[in-house]
Design a protein around this motif. Structure first.
Motif, PDB file in Angstrom:
ATOM      1  N   SER A   1       0.951  -5.685  -7.024  1.00  0.00           N
ATOM      2  CA  SER A   1       1.148  -4.318  -6.456  1.00  0.00           C
ATOM      3  C   SER A   1       0.889  -4.165  -5.065  1.00  0.00           C
ATOM      4  O   SER A   1       1.468  -3.370  -4.267  1.00  0.00           O
ATOM      5  N   ASN A   2       0.004  -5.166  -4.589  1.00  0.00           N
ATOM      6  CA  ASN A   2      -0.216  -5.206  -2.950  1.00  0.00           C
ATOM      7  C   ASN A   2       0.376  -5.813  -2.355  1.00  0.00           C
ATOM      8  O   ASN A   2       0.977  -5.764  -1.296  1.00  0.00           O
TER       9      ASN A   2
ATOM     10  N   LEU B   1       3.591  -3.190  -2.008  1.00  0.00           N
ATOM     11  CA  LEU B   1       3.268  -2.521  -1.004  1.00  0.00           C
ATOM     12  C   LEU B   1       3.545  -3.136   0.293  1.00  0.00           C
ATOM     13  O   LEU B   1       3.968  -2.789   1.116  1.00  0.00           O
TER      14      LEU B   1
ATOM     15  N   VAL C   1      -3.731  -5.650   3.852  1.00  0.00           N
ATOM     16  CA  VAL C   1      -3.997  -4.849   2.632  1.00  0.00           C
ATOM     17  C   VAL C   1      -5.469  -5.086   2.142  1.00  0.00           C
ATOM     18  O   VAL C   1      -5.861  -6.279   1.931  1.00  0.00           O
TER      19      VAL C   1
ATOM     20  N   ILE D   1      -8.655  -4.728  -0.349  1.00  0.00           N
ATOM     21  CA  ILE D   1      -8.805  -4.371  -1.870  1.00  0.00           C
ATOM     22  C   ILE D   1     -10.212  -4.499  -2.140  1.00  0.00           C
ATOM     23  O   ILE D   1     -10.558  -4.294  -3.474  1.00  0.00           O
TER      24      ILE D   1
ATOM     25  N   THR E   1      -3.762  -0.803   5.055  1.00  0.00           N
ATOM     26  CA  THR E   1      -3.744  -0.086   3.918  1.00  0.00           C
ATOM     27  C   THR E   1      -4.876  -0.608   3.170  1.00  0.00           C
ATOM     28  O   THR E   1      -5.322  -1.790   3.049  1.00  0.00           O
TER      29      THR E   1
ATOM     30  N   THR F   1      -6.171  -0.168  -0.924  1.00  0.00           N
ATOM     31  CA  THR F   1      -6.032   0.452  -2.106  1.00  0.00           C
ATOM     32  C   THR F   1      -6.889   0.040  -3.530  1.00  0.00           C
ATOM     33  O   THR F   1      -7.551  -0.816  -3.156  1.00  0.00           O
TER      34      THR F   1
ATOM     35  N   ARG G   1      -6.284   4.780 -10.387  1.00  0.00           N
ATOM     36  CA  ARG G   1      -4.936   5.171 -10.513  1.00  0.00           C
ATOM     37  C   ARG G   1      -4.470   6.117 -11.428  1.00  0.00           C
ATOM     38  O   ARG G   1      -4.912   5.983 -12.743  1.00  0.00           O
TER      39      ARG G   1
END
Length: 325
Positions: free
Chosen positions: A129-130, A134, A234, A236, A259, A261, A266
């Motif tokens: 997902s990252n 993304l 990213v 995390i 970013t 996340t 979620r």
């Protein structure tokens, strides 16, 4: 059933192997009889009282599991009792049974040990997902992975290499040989080397296209410095703290992005969409042998405290599994 409970936050000794009520499947849920779960850094934070489960999630730690479908809600289709599965969880994996939204179930990939499959769901969903969804990592790009010896790191190395990227990792020197075997093109000893200089050296001064970071504040400035033009950072994890200064001038000049996340919090629908993407795009790579679960060791779930001590020491490579049997 039995589950690991946390009567009071604290050190590993706070974990208790306790008798608790069996879960029942709610609407859209499946109950999995757990064979194994895996230890994640989030579990350590939850044990310490710093990362409570999201509303409605199980109070027990454990963000993934592997096992057998034991029951399904009447509205669930596509899964049958007795089917071997693994699952992404919001909590509850450290238990003999767990209720899971059906959209977060995955079949055990062909060729993967049904117990070792517990090492896959959380890392596969987090990394895909990252890094892919993304950050849009593409073949020919450079991926920098921090914490290369972790469960996240060992999976990210393999996925990046399978996608045709050049993977650079930071890790303790003792882990470098194993990480190169997994597909890392370049390894950096974060204790002795400057990863910014090393990334620039191996990319002829360009920098990394994508950086997957678990450190947070401690690495923010250097991560931005290590990015190439149009690079994507990213974040995390926050093992290196929550707050740091960001040089917006450097970010603007590089036309780069930062970013951050989290997966656990979620909504169920978003997690289900990520799981579908992993099943469609990542599971074929696992079944082809291009990605495999990396398991440091298996331990009894009743010794979750010992497993937490091991993960806190960072002496492991890949995942530490907790088995119910």
């Amino acid at each position: 059933m039995r589950a690991i409970t946390i009567p009071e936050p604290g050190g590993p000794e706070a974990l208790r192997w306790s008798e608790v009520p069996d879960p029942e499947p709610g609407p859209g849920e499946v109950v999995v009889a757990v064979r194994a779960s895996a230890v994640n850094r989030a579990d350590l934070l939850q044990r310490q009282g710093h990362y409570p489960p999201p509303p409605g999630a199980s109070a027990y730690p454990g963000l993934e599991c592997a096992g057998v479908v034991a029951a399904t809600a009447p509205d669930v289709t596509g899964w049958r009792v007795g089917q071997e599965v693994c699952a992404l969880l919001a909590g509850g994996g450290y238990a003999e049974r767990v209720a899971v939204p059906a959209g977060q179930l995955l079949p055990v990939p062909a060729g993967v040990d049904p117990v070792d499959a517990a090492a896959l769901p959380e890392v596969a969903c987090t990394v895909w997902s990252n890094v892919v969804q993304l950050a849009r990592l593409a073949a020919g790009e450079t991926l920098l992975v921090h914490g290369g010896g972790s469960g996240i790191g060992t999976f990210a190395i393999q996925l990046g290499a399978a996608l045709g990227a050049t993977v650079v990792v930071t890790a303790r020197a003792a882990k470098h040989e194993r990480l190169r075997e997994l597909g890392a093109a370049h390894t950096v000893d974060y204790r002795e080397q400057d990863f910014v200089e090393e990334v620039r050296r191996v990319t002829d001064g360009r920098g990394a296209d994508v950086i997957l970071d678990i450190m947070g504040a401690a690495y923010l400035g250097r991560n931005v410095a290590a990015l190439t033009t149009g690079g994507r950072l990213v974040v995390i994890g926050m093992q290196g703290g929550r707050k740091a200064e960001l040089d917006l001038g450097m970010l603007l000049a590089k036309r780069a992005s930062v970013t951050a996340t989290a997966l656990r919090s979620r909504p169920v629908a978003e997690k289900a969409a990520i799981v579908r993407g992993v099943r469609e795009q990542v599971w074929p790579l696992v079944e082809a042998g291009r990605i495999r679960p990396v398991v440091d060791r298996r331990m009894p779930m009743s010794d979750a405290a010992g497993a937490h001590r091991l993960v806190e020491s960072s002496d492991h490579l890949g995942k530490v599994l907790l088995l119910t049997d």
